[in-house]
Design an enzyme around this catalytic site. Structure first.
Site, mmCIF file in Angstrom:
data_model
loop_
_atom_site.group_PDB
_atom_site.id
_atom_site.type_symbol
_atom_site.label_atom_id
_atom_site.label_comp_id
_atom_site.label_asym_id
_atom_site.label_seq_id
_atom_site.Cartn_x
_atom_site.Cartn_y
_atom_site.Cartn_z
ATOM 1 N N ASN A 1 -6.355 -2.074 -9.843
ATOM 2 C CA ASN A 1 -5.945 -0.870 -10.580
ATOM 3 C C ASN A 1 -4.808 -1.170 -11.554
ATOM 4 O O ASN A 1 -4.750 -0.609 -12.646
ATOM 5 C CB ASN A 1 -5.565 0.256 -9.614
ATOM 6 N N ARG B 1 5.795 1.074 8.370
ATOM 7 C CA ARG B 1 6.808 1.972 7.828
ATOM 8 C C ARG B 1 7.487 1.339 6.607
ATOM 9 O O ARG B 1 7.515 0.121 6.464
ATOM 10 C CB ARG B 1 7.855 2.278 8.917
ATOM 11 N N ASN C 1 0.007 8.254 -7.642
ATOM 12 C CA ASN C 1 -0.797 7.422 -6.730
ATOM 13 C C ASN C 1 -2.263 7.584 -7.092
ATOM 14 O O ASN C 1 -2.670 8.627 -7.616
ATOM 15 C CB ASN C 1 -0.583 7.883 -5.287
ATOM 16 N N GLY D 1 4.437 13.835 1.731
ATOM 17 C CA GLY D 1 3.304 13.814 2.665
ATOM 18 C C GLY D 1 2.405 12.605 2.422
ATOM 19 O O GLY D 1 2.643 11.794 1.526
ATOM 20 N N HIS E 1 -5.942 7.468 -5.148
ATOM 21 C CA HIS E 1 -6.503 7.481 -3.793
ATOM 22 C C HIS E 1 -8.025 7.464 -3.878
ATOM 23 O O HIS E 1 -8.611 8.214 -4.663
ATOM 24 C CB HIS E 1 -6.025 8.719 -3.026
HETATM 25 C C1 GAR Z 1 -7.821 1.172 -4.235
HETATM 26 O O1 GAR Z 1 -9.144 1.566 -3.981
HETATM 27 C C2 GAR Z 1 -6.861 2.319 -4.007
HETATM 28 O O2 GAR Z 1 -7.384 3.558 -4.344
HETATM 29 C C3 GAR Z 1 -6.638 2.213 -2.519
HETATM 30 O O3 GAR Z 1 -6.535 0.842 -2.274
HETATM 31 C C4 GAR Z 1 -7.345 0.137 -3.226
HETATM 32 C C5 GAR Z 1 -6.478 -0.924 -3.869
HETATM 33 O O4 GAR Z 1 -7.225 -1.717 -4.733
HETATM 34 N N1 GAR Z 1 -5.452 2.931 -2.139
HETATM 35 C C6 GAR Z 1 -5.332 3.561 -0.979
HETATM 36 O O5 GAR Z 1 -6.192 3.582 -0.118
HETATM 37 C C7 GAR Z 1 -4.011 4.283 -0.797
HETATM 38 N N2 GAR Z 1 -4.085 5.233 0.271
HETATM 39 P P1 GAR Z 1 -6.504 -2.614 -5.845
HETATM 40 O O6 GAR Z 1 -5.384 -3.372 -5.151
HETATM 41 O O7 GAR Z 1 -7.603 -3.533 -6.293
HETATM 42 O O8 GAR Z 1 -6.000 -1.706 -6.937
#
Ligand code: GAR
EC number: 2.1.2.2
Length: 192
Positions: free
Chosen positions: A13, A64, A108, A144, A110
């Site tokens: 990302n 954490r 963020n 949250g 998600h």
């Molecule tokens: C992504 O799919 C992101 O949405 C998810 O981790 C992956 C990271 O991929 N994030 C979560 O689950 C956060 N709760 P990346 O390191 O290739 O961007």
């Protein structure tokens, strides 16, 4: 606009944001990349692009995000002149004092249509729940878990023969389009 990135994984990302900047479709600069995971590929990617990158020391804390580490993170982001913080696959919960240091300036991404499937491995949750649709969400971060106000969402179908991995791959294609688009939207609406 100077962006600070926090990530725990491969950083695809972050790469999508970098690509949008490189293509001239996003007016920004990634000023600093921080990771809580030693050896995470996101740190290598940053180095490959000549972007300052370093580890946040969370040793002794499995999941954490300790207050001292949040303060250190906030200080590093401020010192790098960041105006926006993008979580990109960052797997610890951001709280005080980091939240206070960047009010309404932490985003963020998600991998689900929030409020559905918050938390870890949302793509696996969607397959296991028998969902027929999922997707991704860019949202503001609050105290949250994946609860802050939604900025943009993109949907993908969940196909009958999907595995968690095949669904995640389909979601990631949309994530890579959506994250730069959400930042652009906030810029155009002068919300950043
Ligand atoms: C992504 O799919 C992101 O949405 C998810 O981790 C992956 C990271 O991929 N994030 C979560 O689950 C956060 N709760 P990346 O390191 O290739 O961007």
């Amino acid at each position: 606009m100077r962006i600070g990135i926090l990530g725990s994984g491969s950083g695809s990302n972050m790469q999508a944001i970098l690509d949008a900047i490189g293509a001239g479709t996003l007016d920004a600069e990634i000023a600093l990349v921080l990771s809580d995971v030693p050896g995470a590929y996101i740190l290598q990617r940053a180095e490959n692009h000549g972007i300052p990158a370093r580890l946040i020391d969370c040793r002794g804390f499995k999941t954490r995000f300790p207050e001292e580490a949040q303060q250190e993170t906030a200080d590093a982001l401020k010192a790098a002149g960041c105006d926006l913080v993008c979580l990109a696959g960052f797997m610890r919960l951001v709280k005080q004092p980091l939240l206070d240091a960047f009010p309404d300036r932490i985003l963020n991404i998600h991998p689900a249509l929030l409020p559905a499937f918050p938390g870890v491995a949302a793509w696996k949750q969607a397959v296991e729940a028998g969902a027929t649709e999922s997707g991704c969400t860019v949202h503001y971060v609050d105290a949250g878990m994946d609860t802050g106000p939604v900025i943009l969402q993109a949907k993908v179908p969940v196909l009958p023969d999907d595995t968690p991995e095949s669904l995640h791959a389909r979601i990631q294609v949309e994530e890579h389009r959506l994250y730069p688009e959400a930042i652009r939207l906030l810029q155009s609406e002068r919300r950043l």
